[in-house]
Design a protein around this motif. Structure first.
Motif, PDB file in Angstrom:
ATOM      1  N   ALA A 120      44.035  74.912  78.639  1.00  0.00           N
ATOM      2  CA  ALA A 120      44.287  74.613  77.234  1.00  0.00           C
ATOM      3  C   ALA A 120      43.238  75.341  76.389  1.00  0.00           C
ATOM      4  N   PRO A 121      43.559  75.781  75.164  1.00  0.00           N
ATOM      5  CA  PRO A 121      44.829  75.548  74.454  1.00  0.00           C
ATOM      6  C   PRO A 121      45.817  76.722  74.522  1.00  0.00           C
ATOM      7  N   THR A 122      45.844  77.462  75.630  1.00  0.00           N
ATOM      8  CA  THR A 122      46.722  78.642  75.728  1.00  0.00           C
ATOM      9  C   THR A 122      48.169  78.314  75.359  1.00  0.00           C
ATOM     10  N   ARG A 123      48.702  77.277  75.998  1.00  0.00           N
ATOM     11  CA  ARG A 123      50.106  76.916  75.760  1.00  0.00           C
ATOM     12  C   ARG A 123      50.333  76.498  74.314  1.00  0.00           C
ATOM     13  N   SER A 124      49.439  75.665  73.788  1.00  0.00           N
ATOM     14  CA  SER A 124      49.579  75.181  72.404  1.00  0.00           C
ATOM     15  C   SER A 124      49.504  76.313  71.394  1.00  0.00           C
ATOM     16  N   VAL A 125      48.604  77.257  71.628  1.00  0.00           N
ATOM     17  CA  VAL A 125      48.467  78.403  70.719  1.00  0.00           C
ATOM     18  C   VAL A 125      49.746  79.244  70.765  1.00  0.00           C
ATOM     19  N   ALA A 126      50.267  79.494  71.965  1.00  0.00           N
ATOM     20  CA  ALA A 126      51.515  80.262  72.106  1.00  0.00           C
ATOM     21  C   ALA A 126      52.650  79.548  71.377  1.00  0.00           C
ATOM     22  N   TYR A 127      52.703  78.220  71.518  1.00  0.00           N
ATOM     23  CA  TYR A 127      53.712  77.415  70.830  1.00  0.00           C
ATOM     24  C   TYR A 127      53.588  77.595  69.310  1.00  0.00           C
ATOM     25  N   GLY A 128      52.381  77.434  68.811  1.00  0.00           N
ATOM     26  CA  GLY A 128      52.147  77.530  67.369  1.00  0.00           C
ATOM     27  C   GLY A 128      52.468  78.903  66.811  1.00  0.00           C
ATOM     28  N   VAL A 129      52.053  79.940  67.513  1.00  0.00           N
ATOM     29  CA  VAL A 129      52.331  81.316  67.076  1.00  0.00           C
ATOM     30  C   VAL A 129      53.840  81.550  67.004  1.00  0.00           C
ATOM     31  N   ALA A 130      54.578  81.063  68.008  1.00  0.00           N
ATOM     32  CA  ALA A 130      56.030  81.246  68.027  1.00  0.00           C
ATOM     33  C   ALA A 130      56.723  80.471  66.905  1.00  0.00           C
ATOM     34  N   GLN A 131      56.099  79.377  66.443  1.00  0.00           N
ATOM     35  CA  GLN A 131      56.704  78.602  65.350  1.00  0.00           C
ATOM     36  C   GLN A 131      56.626  79.347  64.014  1.00  0.00           C
ATOM     37  N   LEU A 132      55.590  80.180  63.848  1.00  0.00           N
ATOM     38  CA  LEU A 132      55.375  80.836  62.552  1.00  0.00           C
ATOM     39  C   LEU A 132      56.575  81.652  62.084  1.00  0.00           C
ATOM     40  N   PRO A 133      57.123  82.553  62.910  1.00  0.00           N
ATOM     41  CA  PRO A 133      58.294  83.291  62.426  1.00  0.00           C
ATOM     42  C   PRO A 133      59.499  82.380  62.157  1.00  0.00           C
ATOM     43  N   CYS A 134      59.604  81.283  62.883  1.00  0.00           N
ATOM     44  CA  CYS A 134      60.708  80.344  62.626  1.00  0.00           C
ATOM     45  C   CYS A 134      60.566  79.689  61.258  1.00  0.00           C
ATOM     46  N   PHE A 135      59.348  79.244  60.937  1.00  0.00           N
ATOM     47  CA  PHE A 135      59.116  78.670  59.609  1.00  0.00           C
ATOM     48  C   PHE A 135      59.360  79.714  58.529  1.00  0.00           C
ATOM     49  N   SER A 136      58.919  80.928  58.769  1.00  0.00           N
ATOM     50  CA  SER A 136      59.128  82.019  57.819  1.00  0.00           C
ATOM     51  C   SER A 136      60.620  82.261  57.577  1.00  0.00           C
ATOM     52  N   MET A 137      61.388  82.349  58.655  1.00  0.00           N
ATOM     53  CA  MET A 137      62.839  82.573  58.513  1.00  0.00           C
ATOM     54  C   MET A 137      63.507  81.399  57.815  1.00  0.00           C
ATOM     55  N   ALA A 138      63.116  80.177  58.178  1.00  0.00           N
ATOM     56  CA  ALA A 138      63.700  78.981  57.556  1.00  0.00           C
ATOM     57  C   ALA A 138      63.432  78.976  56.051  1.00  0.00           C
ATOM     58  N   LEU A 139      62.194  79.316  55.683  1.00  0.00           N
ATOM     59  CA  LEU A 139      61.830  79.360  54.264  1.00  0.00           C
ATOM     60  C   LEU A 139      62.665  80.410  53.526  1.00  0.00           C
ATOM     61  N   GLN A 140      62.808  81.584  54.127  1.00  0.00           N
ATOM     62  CA  GLN A 140      63.586  82.653  53.486  1.00  0.00           C
ATOM     63  C   GLN A 140      65.059  82.268  53.355  1.00  0.00           C
ATOM     64  N   ILE A 141      65.592  81.572  54.365  1.00  0.00           N
ATOM     65  CA  ILE A 141      66.981  81.104  54.298  1.00  0.00           C
ATOM     66  C   ILE A 141      67.134  80.098  53.165  1.00  0.00           C
ATOM     67  N   LEU A 142      66.178  79.162  53.080  1.00  0.00           N
ATOM     68  CA  LEU A 142      66.251  78.156  52.000  1.00  0.00           C
ATOM     69  C   LEU A 142      66.148  78.812  50.625  1.00  0.00           C
ATOM     70  N   LEU A 143      65.222  79.767  50.487  1.00  0.00           N
ATOM     71  CA  LEU A 143      65.076  80.452  49.195  1.00  0.00           C
ATOM     72  C   LEU A 143      66.347  81.213  48.827  1.00  0.00           C
ATOM     73  N   ALA A 144      66.979  81.830  49.812  1.00  0.00           N
ATOM     74  CA  ALA A 144      68.190  82.605  49.551  1.00  0.00           C
ATOM     75  C   ALA A 144      69.393  81.710  49.229  1.00  0.00           C
ATOM     76  N   THR A 145      69.363  80.481  49.734  1.00  0.00           N
ATOM     77  CA  THR A 145      70.533  79.598  49.570  1.00  0.00           C
ATOM     78  C   THR A 145      70.330  78.505  48.531  1.00  0.00           C
ATOM     79  N   THR A 146      69.131  78.395  47.975  1.00  0.00           N
ATOM     80  CA  THR A 146      68.848  77.359  46.971  1.00  0.00           C
ATOM     81  C   THR A 146      69.857  77.366  45.820  1.00  0.00           C
ATOM     82  N   PRO A 147      70.274  78.541  45.315  1.00  0.00           N
ATOM     83  CA  PRO A 147      71.252  78.517  44.217  1.00  0.00           C
ATOM     84  C   PRO A 147      72.564  77.818  44.577  1.00  0.00           C
ATOM     85  N   TYR A 148      72.844  77.638  45.865  1.00  0.00           N
ATOM     86  CA  TYR A 148      74.133  77.104  46.292  1.00  0.00           C
ATOM     87  C   TYR A 148      74.083  75.641  46.702  1.00  0.00           C
ATOM     88  N   TRP A 149      72.920  74.993  46.552  1.00  0.00           N
ATOM     89  CA  TRP A 149      72.868  73.599  47.001  1.00  0.00           C
ATOM     90  C   TRP A 149      73.545  72.710  45.961  1.00  0.00           C
TER      91      TRP A 149
END
Length: 149
Positions: A120-149
């Protein structure tokens, strides 16, 4: 279709997604091999075929493989959705590829750290790093779709 083949972002997403799905299959195969080696079967019929009902039992190494696989399902499945939708937003192909690459490498390191019980914390760091692009994509999707909510 020819149109899909023009979409560099979607092709990049498809490449990394396929690598990750193959990685999940590898974890499933490893789980089965560990079950056989440790004689720890989930189902009575498998235990009976491999020495008796006493081998219908849990094993710490098998459980570790199962946890790694479950963690993949909890993280790779959402990535498949987010990445597919993100690809439709016409992002920069380079930026998109970086998102997919970081996620893919992070998940591969996560699996290696999990199965080889790396310090530790190899696994946790790998987990956290992999989450970053997911949060980034989710945020961009929400920003792009906000006008349609």
């Amino acid at each position: 279709s020819p149109k899909m083949m023009e979409n560099k972002v979607f092709l990049s997403f498809t490449f990394y997604s396929t690598i990750l799905i193959l990685k999940m299959y590898v974890v499933a195969i490893i789980t089965g091999q560990v079950r056989l080696r440790k004689k720890a079967f989930a189902n009575p019929e498998d235990a009976l075929r491999n020495g008796g009902l006493q081998f219908c039992r849990q094993d710490p190494d098998v459980e570790r493989c199962r946890r790694a696989h479950r963690n993949d399902m909890e993280n790779i499945f959402p990535f498949l959705f987010l990445g597919a939708i993100y690809s439709l937003l016409d992002p920069s192909p380079t930026v998109a590829r970086i998102h997919f690459l970081i996620f893919c490498v992070g998940r591969i390191i996560h699996t290696i750290a999990y199965l080889l019980q790396l310090r530790a914390p190899t696994r946790s760091v790998a987990y956290g790093v992999a989450q970053l692009p997911c949060f980034s994509m989710a945020l961009q999707i929400l920003l792009a779709t906000t006008p349609y909510w």
